[in-house]
Write a protein that holds these residues in place. Sequence first.
Motif, mmCIF file in Angstrom:
data_model
loop_
_atom_site.group_PDB
_atom_site.id
_atom_site.type_symbol
_atom_site.label_atom_id
_atom_site.label_comp_id
_atom_site.label_asym_id
_atom_site.label_seq_id
_atom_site.Cartn_x
_atom_site.Cartn_y
_atom_site.Cartn_z
ATOM 1 N N ARG A 181 0.821 -1.209 0.000
ATOM 2 C CA ARG A 181 0.000 0.000 0.000
ATOM 3 C C ARG A 181 0.856 1.261 0.000
ATOM 4 N N PRO A 182 0.342 2.352 -0.588
ATOM 5 C CA PRO A 182 1.008 3.639 -0.424
ATOM 6 C C PRO A 182 0.953 4.076 1.037
ATOM 7 N N LEU A 193 -10.922 2.105 5.118
ATOM 8 C CA LEU A 193 -9.636 1.842 5.770
ATOM 9 C C LEU A 193 -9.756 1.727 7.277
ATOM 10 N N THR A 194 -10.476 2.660 7.908
ATOM 11 C CA THR A 194 -10.478 2.710 9.374
ATOM 12 C C THR A 194 -11.633 1.946 9.998
ATOM 13 N N ASP A 218 -0.796 4.630 9.400
ATOM 14 C CA ASP A 218 -0.444 3.729 8.300
ATOM 15 C C ASP A 218 -0.568 4.429 6.938
ATOM 16 N N ILE A 219 -1.632 5.177 6.774
ATOM 17 C CA ILE A 219 -1.845 5.921 5.529
ATOM 18 C C ILE A 219 -2.334 7.327 5.883
ATOM 19 N N VAL A 221 -5.261 21.868 7.241
ATOM 20 C CA VAL A 221 -4.643 20.667 7.825
ATOM 21 C C VAL A 221 -5.425 20.204 9.057
ATOM 22 N N ARG A 222 -5.777 18.910 9.031
ATOM 23 C CA ARG A 222 -6.453 18.292 10.181
ATOM 24 C C ARG A 222 -5.764 16.951 10.485
ATOM 25 N N ALA A 223 -6.400 16.135 11.289
ATOM 26 C CA ALA A 223 -5.738 14.947 11.849
ATOM 27 C C ALA A 223 -5.423 13.881 10.808
ATOM 28 N N SER A 224 -6.124 13.833 9.683
ATOM 29 C CA SER A 224 -5.962 12.710 8.756
ATOM 30 C C SER A 224 -4.600 12.676 8.076
ATOM 31 N N SER A 225 -3.864 13.775 8.129
ATOM 32 C CA SER A 225 -2.539 13.772 7.485
ATOM 33 C C SER A 225 -1.404 13.787 8.499
ATOM 34 N N GLY A 226 -1.721 13.729 9.789
ATOM 35 C CA GLY A 226 -0.656 13.550 10.779
ATOM 36 C C GLY A 226 -0.321 14.818 11.521
#
Length: 332
Positions: A237-238, A256-257, A267-268, A327-332
């Motif tokens: 997976r990417p 995914l989640t 992980d992603i 920017v929010r939580a989904s990208s870290g």
Amino acid sequence: MAVKIKDVAAHAGVSVGTVSNVLNGRETVSPAAVERVRAAIESLGYVRNDAARQLRAGRSRSIALIVLDVGNPFFAAVARGAEARAADDGYVVLLGSSGADGDHERLYLDQFREQRVAGVLLTPADAGGDVVERLAQAGIPVVLVDEHTADAEVCTVSVDDVEGGHLAVAHLLAQGRRRIGFVAGPLATRQVADRLAGARRAVAEVEGAALEIIETDGMTVLAGRAAGERLRERTDRPDAVFAANDLLAVGLLQALTMLGGIRVPDDIALVGYDDIDFAAATVVPLTSVRQPAEALGSTAVDLLLRQLDGELDPSERQVRFRPELVVRASSG
């Protein structure tokens, strides 16, 4: 029997011309006469024959808006912006959803022409088609919405989607991600192609980064979920995904989640596009590239009305907004 304007005049004890002046908002009528006319209209249940009035005046008070998918919250926000701006000048917006189908688009255009709309706001199903030329030949002004063209004679409002794609992927790369997946939707769609071009540019700027294109049949939550299910089954997976719109991203999150036990962003990492209203309320708040959707709609109406009034300078025919990364939580 339908109540006529002469009936209102007789009931109010004024002339037909006075009633007409009140209906058209002219300030030449005394407040007392205005009150009598309004009371007569209310009492008799008079409804103005707007179609006949438009024929006499030679100008409709309605504007057509045709979008690709009214079920997409982005286009719903565009419509809100258009309606609010149109109402400021006494216009109403008639909405159509083409489903990105050229035949449906032509059907709507034919219907709206028969209704003698003042002009058309259009997100074209086929950006390379001749719809603008055909409308111009019919004497109907048009503004392309969420679309850009090199023809400086055509009025457009758009967002720089190449820059938006670059913003999204440059952000993921800055988080240390190197295997980027682009969940695309139909690549023939101009907006998708531009976002992909921006993503490719960002990847080319970072040594060791790679971009994988993951096509889907549509740009819906279900299409995103299907793409997420395919990713979930893979071992290669990417480590980050950029989705061509937020609906795809929401479907990916679900697959995914909630269904697959894959951690986002651990992980992603995931970035969407549009920043629709509920992007911040997803199970993992979604990082997204924001488009000023309501401003697109209101600016399109403004351009159209200025065309109608002959007040639009040629240098102002094309308006392009810049996107913004949220920017929010989904990208870290």
